[in-house]
Scaffold this motif. Structure first.
Motif, short mmCIF file in Angstrom:
data_model
loop_
_atom_site.label_atom_id
_atom_site.label_comp_id
_atom_site.label_asym_id
_atom_site.label_seq_id
_atom_site.Cartn_x
_atom_site.Cartn_y
_atom_site.Cartn_z
N SER A 200 -30.89 3.98 -22.35
CA SER A 200 -29.53 4.30 -22.67
C SER A 200 -29.53 5.70 -22.47
O SER A 200 -29.68 6.02 -23.77
N ALA A 201 -28.14 6.63 -22.44
CA ALA A 201 -28.28 8.53 -22.92
C ALA A 201 -26.43 8.41 -22.26
O ALA A 201 -26.43 8.11 -21.24
N SER A 202 -25.95 9.20 -23.58
CA SER A 202 -24.73 9.49 -23.34
C SER A 202 -24.75 10.88 -23.85
O SER A 202 -25.36 11.42 -24.41
N ILE A 203 -23.80 11.48 -22.35
CA ILE A 203 -23.73 12.55 -22.03
C ILE A 203 -22.30 13.21 -23.42
O ILE A 203 -21.39 13.17 -22.96
N SER A 204 -23.19 13.81 -24.27
CA SER A 204 -22.34 14.90 -25.24
C SER A 204 -21.54 15.80 -25.53
O SER A 204 -20.38 16.36 -24.91
N GLU A 205 -22.37 16.62 -24.25
CA GLU A 205 -21.86 18.36 -23.80
C GLU A 205 -22.24 17.84 -22.17
O GLU A 205 -23.75 18.33 -21.99
N LEU A 206 -21.63 19.06 -20.92
CA LEU A 206 -22.17 19.61 -20.53
C LEU A 206 -21.76 20.69 -19.91
O LEU A 206 -20.52 21.13 -20.02
N LYS A 207 -22.47 22.12 -20.65
CA LYS A 207 -21.95 22.87 -20.34
C LYS A 207 -21.75 23.84 -18.68
O LYS A 207 -22.20 23.08 -17.61
#
Length: 782
Positions: A339-346
């Protein structure tokens, strides 16, 4: 674009797990329920039989431990039947095995024929897998020239991830001196021959580092079928997220094609699938609820099928769901862990028009090495295969007064021993362009200077050459292929002297270029052929940032499936995920969409916008009644001098009306009622099954080429294009070219301007001559 993520497993190297022992164990366990891995003598000794050709692809009944499927040689890349020529002619295809499967048995269902002139004692056909002989097929004279079929068992120990299946003719027609290129030395293998594989599934770990596997595996040559499941009835934001994923997978699927069956709240009983889970609602049984921490990407095991995986895209709202989908599509290869949580997407940089990765760049020459694998640009032997370079051009290149695309070709070849008729033949889309002669080697003794140069820079084995030529633009559809064929002339030296040495090579240099700079973008619309082949005008922006997709207020599963499959096709065309497309439900309010091209999808009796835009449509579908406007060719022929008729600006004079309960589907193109210069493509059917037929037509090359004009009706495997008499243009021309082009299409205006110009010149000359006459009279009187 930068993606910051959190993964419980931390960062790890992308690698495949050690599955060899498990593969062997599963193969042994599955051998009792599948076809045996070691063929029995009865199956190995099957004689040739005159049977009907095998289907292109046949899905067989799966066994309890695995499944069996067939794939044709055509699907594996053999566009035409394999032609084996000469004393040692060879041809073949490549095939792969998915990373989540292990092969337990393999068979080749071969459809073939051979020359009746072959001597059976010293001739045969060899079947090789990865350069190892699988079977030698005899060529008895009594069956020569007949259509035959044979089933050949392939040992599974020879099969790996990537494989090469070759067929080789060892042919002789006489016991005495023979011509190695004699026309009687031939064998033909049908591209409807099929490779049958029985496989058992492998249980892979839940690790995002494997992405895009197992959901898409590039070793699998079959069409990608990827179910997309919504945890609840999706809103526009969820549909945008799903469209981003569909276009990403479609771009990877490429030539295979892709379809995306959609469902709400229900997983497929088996197989890999994608799940979009948004917080705040009921989830799907057996599927983890949406993460409460933000946009998250998770891989889990299918609750009803332990050998399959679910890729869960989750978020607390539609915005987070779309952020997770976009992060996966543009940066998924960097993920790892279950699992991976996306903390920031510029913010992703905006795309420019016509910059799709799969299209030829229009601001610089494009090298062949950017279009194909450089390893495929070399061939060997006296009867080599074609060198193929596939490319796509924007469909709106304006060819008026600039009709050719320049190509700078660089190539090398084995110099001929003597002057002969050997050539490098150049073609495009199976149409001949030119033949370049292959020169002979120089037998003269080199000069002293040449000897010094050869010592400093030793000459290569192949003779370098280059040529510049132009391709007429009218020969180039949106998807095109350059073809190069090395033809080596065989000089006859007499009886028992004709021996072919395997020492000829040829190559096309990867730094050869094709250049489409200098063309304006301007096209007459509507043009459904441009839409069907390249998704134009929507794909003008690779991320579909100037596109809005309009769906019914209450879409059905068929509407979702058609939308996702069309987004997959957009990704196939551009090679880039459509993460900026806008989805609108209902279509009653289109505020802010004036600057977008619209793709409208609907099924049922009350589709969105059709009632509002009835005057703009070349047809109507209402309560089973179908009405189509037809082109009036005779009227246009009689009124050829009228520019409005030539440009099809007036509505058609003929109509056809009929009542039917069939599931016909219609593609229609017309100018957007919201703003001139913008386009609308409408896909509509009275039943969801009709939408599926329409999308399938875009995946079928034979049906695809029939979708043209402004209206196309799809009825099962039949496509009829009706040219409605309306037209507009999109694109830009420079002012001078625009005036010249307008005058060329309006000859009466050109005549009037000519008369006015002549009168003006005459008036100026009259004034000048009168003034000169007055001066002369004054001089005479003075």
């Amino acid at each position: 674009m930068n993606v910051h993520l959190h993964s419980p497993a931390g960062r790890r190297r992308r690698r495949r797990p050690a599955l060899a022992p498990l593969a062997v164990l599963l193969a042994a366990l599955g051998s009792t329920s599948l076809a045996p891995a070691q063929p029995t003598p009865a199956t190995r000794a099957q004689p040739p039989a005159r049977l009907a050709p095998a289907p292109l692809e046949q899905q067989l009944q799966p066994s309890a431990a695995g499944r069996t499927y067939q794939v044709s040689l055509r699907q594996l890349g053999a566009v035409f039947p394999l032609q084996l020529r000469g004393v040692q002619g060879a041809a073949g295809v490549q095939f792969g095995v998915r990373g989540d499967e292990v092969v337990t048995s393999a068979r080749l269902h071969l459809n073939y024929a051979y020359s009746p002139a072959l001597l059976p004692d010293i001739s045969h056909i060899r079947v090789l897998v990865n350069e190892q002989v699988v079977m030698t097929i005899p060529v008895p004279k009594e069956q020569g020239g007949e259509s035959l079929q044979r089933v050949i068992d392939i040992p599974t120990r020879l099969i790996g991830e990537f494989n090469r299946l070759n067929l080789e003719l060892i042919g002789h027609y006489t016991m005495e001196c023979e011509d190695p290129a004699h026309t009687s030395l031939w064998a033909n293998v049908g591209n409807d021959s099929t490779l049958e594989l029985s496989v058992n599934p492998l249980a892979l770990p839940n690790d995002l580092a494997f992405l895009p596997e197992p959901f898409f595996d590039r070793r699998d040559a079959r069409q990608l079928v990827m179910p997309i499941v919504f945890s609840r009835v999706p809103d526009a934001g969820q549909l945008e997220a799903a469209g981003t994923l569909a276009s990403w997978f479609g771009g990877m699927a490429g030539f295979r094609g892709a379809s995306f069956p959609a469902s709400v709240g229900q997983l497929p009983p088996k197989g890999h699938a994608i799940v979009l889970a948004q917080g705040g609602g009921e989830g799907i049984a057996g599927v983890p609820a949406a993460a409460a921490s933000g946009p998250t990407i998770t891989m889990v095991t299918h609750p009803n099928d332990p050998a399959s995986k679910l890729l869960i895209i989750s978020g607390r709202d539609a915005a987070e769901l779309k952020r997770a989908a976009t992060a996966l599509a543009v940066g998924g290869m960097s993920l790892s862990g279950p699992s991976a949580s996306i903390s920031e997407l510029k913010e992703i940089a905006a795309r420019k028009p016509y910059d799709a990765p799969n299209w030829l760049a229009s601001d610089r020459p494009v090298k062949f090495g950017e279009l194909v694998d450089p390893a495929t640009l070399s061939v060997a032997g006296y009867s080599p295969d074609l060198i193929r370079v596939n490319f796509q051009v924007p469909p709106d290149l304006f060819a008026w007064r600039k009709k050719d695309i320049p190509v700078h070709l660089k190539y090398r070849y084995t110099a001929r021993p003597l002057e002969d008729k050997s050539t490098l033949n150049v073609g495009v889309n199976e149409q001949f362009l030119r033949a370049l002669p292959l020169r002979a080697m120089d037998h003269a003794r080199p000069s002293r200077i040449e000897s010094w140069l050869n010592k400093a820079v030793p000459p290569g084995d192949l003779l370098p050459a280059e040529d510049k030529f132009d391709i007429p633009l009218f020969k180039l559809p949106a998807r095109s292929q350059l073809q190069f064929h090395y033809y080596h002339d065989i000089i006859k030296e007499g009886a028992c002297k004709d021996v072919l040495l395997d020492n000829v090579r040829g190559t096309v240099e990867p730094d050869s270029t094709i250049d489409i700079r200098g063309f304006s973008h301007f096209i007459a619309m509507p043009d459904l052929a441009a839409f069907a082949n390249t998704g134009f005008p929507f794909t003008r922006m690779a991320d579909l940032s100037q596109t809005a997709i309009v769906l019914p207020a209450r879409p059905e599963a068929g509407d979702y499936t058609a939308y996702l499959s069309l987004m997959g096709l957009m990704g196939t065309v551009t090679g880039y995920p459509a993460h900026s497309a806008t989805v609108v439900l209902g279509g009653d309010r289109l505020d802010g969409l004036e600057d977008k091209d619209l793709l409208v999808i609907a099924s049922g009796n009350n589709p969105p916008l059709v009632g509002q835009w009835a005057d703009h449509l070349p047809f109507s579908l209402k309560e089973g009644t179908k009405r189509f406007r037809l082109s009036d060719y005779a009227s246009r022929l009689l009124n050829w001098f009228d520019p409005e008729q030539r440009d099809r600006m007036r509505p058609g004079r003929s109509e056809i009306v009929y009542t039917s309960a069939s599931s016909d589907a219609v593609y229609a193109g017309f100018e957007s009622p919201l703003k001139s210069g913008r386009s609308v493509v409408l896909l509509i059917s009275n039943q969801a099954s009709g939408l599926k037929q329409a999308v399938d037509a875009l995946l079928d090359p034979d049906l695809l080429k029939r979708i043209q004009g402004s209206t196309a009706v799809i009825r099962g495997k039949q496509v009829d294009s009706l040219v409605a008499e309306q037209s507009y243009h999109v694109g830009q021309l420079n002012p001078v070219t625009r005036v010249q082009w307008w005058l060329s299409r309006n000859p009466l205006a050109l005549i009037v301007l000519g008369v006015v110009a002549a009168a003006l010149v005459a008036f100026i000359l009259y004034i000048a001559l009168r003034a000169r006459a007055r001066r002369r009279l004054r001089l005479q009187q003075g």
